[in-house]
Design a protein around this motif. Structure first.
Motif, PDB file in Angstrom:
ATOM      1  N   LEU A 144       0.814  -1.212   0.000  1.00  0.00           N
ATOM      2  CA  LEU A 144       0.000   0.000   0.000  1.00  0.00           C
ATOM      3  C   LEU A 144       0.844   1.256   0.000  1.00  0.00           C
ATOM      4  N   ALA A 145       2.049   1.138   0.570  1.00  0.00           N
ATOM      5  CA  ALA A 145       2.856   2.323   0.846  1.00  0.00           C
ATOM      6  C   ALA A 145       3.087   3.164  -0.395  1.00  0.00           C
ATOM      7  N   VAL A 146       3.479   2.532  -1.474  1.00  0.00           N
ATOM      8  CA  VAL A 146       3.828   3.284  -2.671  1.00  0.00           C
ATOM      9  C   VAL A 146       2.595   3.683  -3.495  1.00  0.00           C
ATOM     10  N   PRO A 147       1.688   2.731  -3.784  1.00  0.00           N
ATOM     11  CA  PRO A 147       0.532   3.124  -4.593  1.00  0.00           C
ATOM     12  C   PRO A 147      -0.288   4.247  -3.962  1.00  0.00           C
ATOM     13  N   ALA A 148      -0.455   4.205  -2.649  1.00  0.00           N
ATOM     14  CA  ALA A 148      -1.278   5.235  -2.005  1.00  0.00           C
ATOM     15  C   ALA A 148      -0.668   6.613  -2.241  1.00  0.00           C
TER      16      ALA A 148
END
Lengths: 61, 744
Positions: free
Chosen positions: B418-422
């Motif tokens: 989730l860290a990058v896409p968000a």
């Protein structure tokens, strides 16, 4: 404890309704244009036609 | 609202070539129900007022059955009964409202991407349903551990959980399972392998626990994990979807069509790549030439700016070579096709670009770099846990497996996924609102490393269209007369004249002499407006040659000739942007294909010390590669066809939306509007996003470092797994949201 014999099926049934409703929304392209839908609700005038007619192809339908 | 609208309209006017009516015709389709349909890509539509303006205007047209604008994709669908030719009128109606619109073929847009995204969303829905319901049951079990739930009730609840979770995992896990399977078959590994192994093992182990009436089942973890990961996957595909839509848009925008003259008379309009060498094509004024060829008849001037960066139109006549991508300015040309598609200069540029892109394609996103080490480490840890528990501690192998699976569940890269896409979705949404379109998913990361900004001149630092200079020194009467005559021409310079004096009435009786100028017969004699040599023909007293820049001459009987000089003006905030970049410590360079004196002037005005003029596409690419070898991370901003390879060769690149299609395709970001300041915004957002991504990485890895030892020593119960997993995911999403709140 026999109450869970009712509650669990009811919970599952209601949740299942939610999933079915979600998939129906998805199928009928209601997630196509979230931005536009947010604006359209502010329209005072009714559209001349039912929204589902033809244009819901919207180019990527 | 009105101001925004006006601004957009102004943007539209700078679109290099509006779709011509016959272009629109080619895209009108016949629907099964007998109606005609046309799909348009509308630029500048931003809010509800735009929707109702466009839709209502179209619905008022007789015969129109449906008009619907999709605000997210900016696509407009119109359907009508009647004649096919109405399409052009409807298109004109949309453009008349101030929204530039381009026709496209929806069939070609039916990429698998949209279907894939819908499927992902369905998976999210199913996983969400399962996660919620299994969690309800699990809460009962957890409280049962603390109180005194009998093994019978617990078994029932576990069975119910299994009943919900197993089909849901089988359905919603497909995106991961197929991807992992594909990776394994290809002999590689990716992030989806540990995910698939973890989820499958968790389910299998929980099922066996349930059968054995064991106390712990991890169904809730397995499903919740899938739910969070799917959200991440969906956001990721949305971010990429934006990019894909942008690319498709660019490819379809002005899909090159060519008018072929049949040997036995008549014309047909075909796609540029279907023209065979040797055929004769007709190029109308204002049309871009689609092939490489030789002029058979007609004289005109060509705008080569997209191909060579040269800002001055070049005069051409029969026998001259012309290149695909140049714009025909004055009059119709018949051209014998020499090369099409692969063989054109355009394709040559395309090939250069591909080469450069391959080099850049090796860039690996941070998340992928992390995950490359992630999978082996995780699997080793799990194996180690299993071995130590069964061999050293000596528990039965099921218990060992239980702990090993707990390790897999805890380390599942939920937060990492989730860290990058968000962050990316929020950053690209924020940039989109500023009119900047991010096309490449790794663009943000690469932008954050930029230390050098290289600008192209024509169309990037400058507006890219000639404007009248020294307007105050031109007598008003001469200007008005010239503008009134110029009204009847579509020549770039004539348009520039009209723009300088827009309030005049068009004069009747003006004749256009192709490639020469405009002629008006009055009672006192001829008035000529046009090329110097032609307008001053027969006039005594040669006037001194000015610097080589675009000009029109006006010759009137009995009065001295008047010159109108034109210049490509700098973008309004060009100076401010360059200053701001230099202040922030970026090295700013100017690379232009134009002549040295023009380039030097612009560089001087903007205070750019490092500039080079007369560089061709190969030299531009070479220069950028040299900068890259010096360890610099270059942001290339350019718009011309000649910039395309350079854009691809740079570490990261941006183009204005008025750029050539191929440049926009090569660029990682496209900015709309007149403001060059978008470049600043782009760099600023990228740096913020980079910071947040790194914070999120640290957060999620830090969480793993804390939780994994607990799992390895067997302290992680399903409850702890669920809590830590959810909280870490919420934490990274919350952190990413900070980017949306930061307003400048």
């Amino acid at each position: 404890m026999s109450i869970i014999g009712f509650l669990i099926p009811i919970a599952l049934f209601l949740g299942g309704l939610g999933v079915i409703a979600f998939i129906w929304c998805l199928r009928s392209n209601q997630y196509e244009d979230l931005e536009g839908a947010a604006w359209r609700i502010l329209e005072d005038e009714d559209e001349d036609e039912p929204p589902g007619e033809g244009p819901d192809r919207g180019g990527s339908g | 609202m009105n101001a925004a609208l006006a601004g957009r309209t102004a943007d539209g006017a700078t679109l290099p070539q509006p779709t011509r009516p016959d272009d629109v015709q080619a895209f009108v389709r016949h629907q099964p129900d007998g109606a005609w349909a046309l799909d348009l890509m509308v630029e500048g539509a931003h809010c509800g007022a735009c929707i109702s303006r466009i839709e209502r205007t179209l619905r008022r047209h007789p015969g129109v059955q449906a008009a619907r604008l999709n605000l997210s994709t900016r696509r407009l669908h119109v359907a009508w009964q009647g004649a096919q030719e109405d399409g052009a009128a409807l298109h004109a109606a949309v453009e008349g409202l101030g929204y530039p619109a381009v026709a496209f073929d929806p069939e070609r847009l039916e990429a698998d991407g949209a279907a894939g995204q819908q499927d992902l969303l369905r998976c999210v829905g199913v996983a969400g349903f399962a996660a919620a319901n299994v969690m309800i049951l699990s809460i009962a079990v957890w409280s049962g551990h603390a109180l005194d739930m009998g093994p019978g009730t617990r078994g029932l609840l576990h069975w119910l959980s299994a009943l919900i979770a197993l089909p849901a995992v089988a359905y919603a896990g497909r995106p991961f399972f197929t991807s992992a399977w594909r990776a394994l078959r290809a002999g590689t590994t990716n992030m989806d392998v540990p995910i698939s192994v973890g989820v499958t093992l968790a389910c299998a182990m929980s099922l066996s626990e349930t059968i054995r009436h064991g106390p712990y089942a991890y169904f809730d973890s397995a499903v919740t994990l899938l739910f969070f990961l799917l959200i991440g996957r969906y956001l990721d595909s949305r971010a990429r979807g934006h990019a894909r839509a942008a690319i498709e848009r660019l490819m379809l925008l002005r899909a090159a069509r060519v008018t072929v003259l049949e040997p036995h008379g008549g014309q047909t309009v075909v796609a540029a790549d279907q023209v065979r060498p040797g055929t004769t094509i007709l190029v109308a004024p204002g049309e871009r030439i689609g092939v490489d060829g030789r002029i058979v008849s007609g004289t005109s001037s060509l705008d080569n700016s997209l191909v060579s960066g040269e800002s001055l139109p070049a005069a051409v006549g029969p026998g001259d070579r012309v290149h695909a991508g140049t714009l025909n300015l004055d009059s119709a040309l018949r051209i014998e096709t020499l090369a099409v598609g692969e063989a054109t200069l355009l394709s040559e540029i395309g090939r250069l670009m591909e080469l450069a892109e391959q080099r850049r394609g090796r860039y690996v996103a941070l998340a992928d770099r992390v995950s490359r080490y992630y999978a082996p480490v995780v699997h080793l840890l799990a194996l180690l846990t299993f071995l130590v528990w069964t061999l050293q501690v000596g528990v039965i192998w099921q218990i060992g497996l239980l702990h090993a699976v707990a390790v897999l569940i805890i380390t599942c890269p939920c937060a990492l996924g989730l860290a990058v896409p968000a962050v990316q979705v929020i950053a690209s949404g924020r940039l989109l609102r500023q009119g900047v379109l991010l096309k490449s998913p790794t663009a943000l990361e690469r932008l954050a490393a930029v230390d050098t900004v290289v600008f192209d001149k024509t169309g990037t630092l400058t507006v890219g269209r000639p404007e009248l200079v020294d307007r105050d020194r031109v007598p008003q009467a001469a200007l008005e007369l010239a503008a009134a005559m110029a009204m009847s021409s579509k020549h770039v310079l004539a348009r520039g004249l009209v723009a300088a004096c827009p309030d005049v009435q068009a004069l009747d009786g003006v004749r256009e002499i192709p490639g020469r100028g405009l002629l008006l017969a009055t009672s006192e004699g001829e008035v000529r407006l046009g090329q110097r040599g032609w307008a001053l023909e027969g006039l005594a007293g040669a006037t001194p040659d000015g610097p080589a820049r675009p000009e029109i001459w006006l010759a009137r009987p009995g009065q001295p000739p008047q010159v109108f000089r034109f210049e490509d003006r700098l973008r309004e905030d060009a100076l401010a942007t360059v200053r701001a970049l230099q202040d922030r410590g970026f090295r700013v360079e100017l690379l232009s294909g134009d002549r040295p004196e023009v380039t030097a002037k612009v560089a001087g005005q903007l205070g750019i010390a490092h500039w080079r003029a007369g560089v061709d596409p190969t030299a531009k690419t070479a220069h950028l590669q040299a900068l890259g070898r010096d360890g610099r991370h270059v942001l290339m901003v350019g718009d011309g066809l000649n910039d395309a390879p350079a854009l691809a060769a740079a570490h990261v690149s941006a183009s204005p939306s008025t750029a050539a299609d191929i440049s926009q395709t090569a660029a990682d970001a496209v900015f709309q509007g007149q403001r060059l300041g978008a470049v600043l915004e782009l760099l600023a957002v990228a740096q913020k996003a980079e910071r947040l991504v790194r914070q999120n990485m640290v957060l999620s890895i830090g969480y793993n470092v804390l939780a994994v030892p607990l799992a390895m020593i067997g302290l992680v119960t399903p409850l702890i797994a669920a809590v830590t997993m959810s909280s870490s995911s919420l934490l990274v999403v919350g952190n990413a949201l900070r980017l949306a709140r930061q307003r400048r």
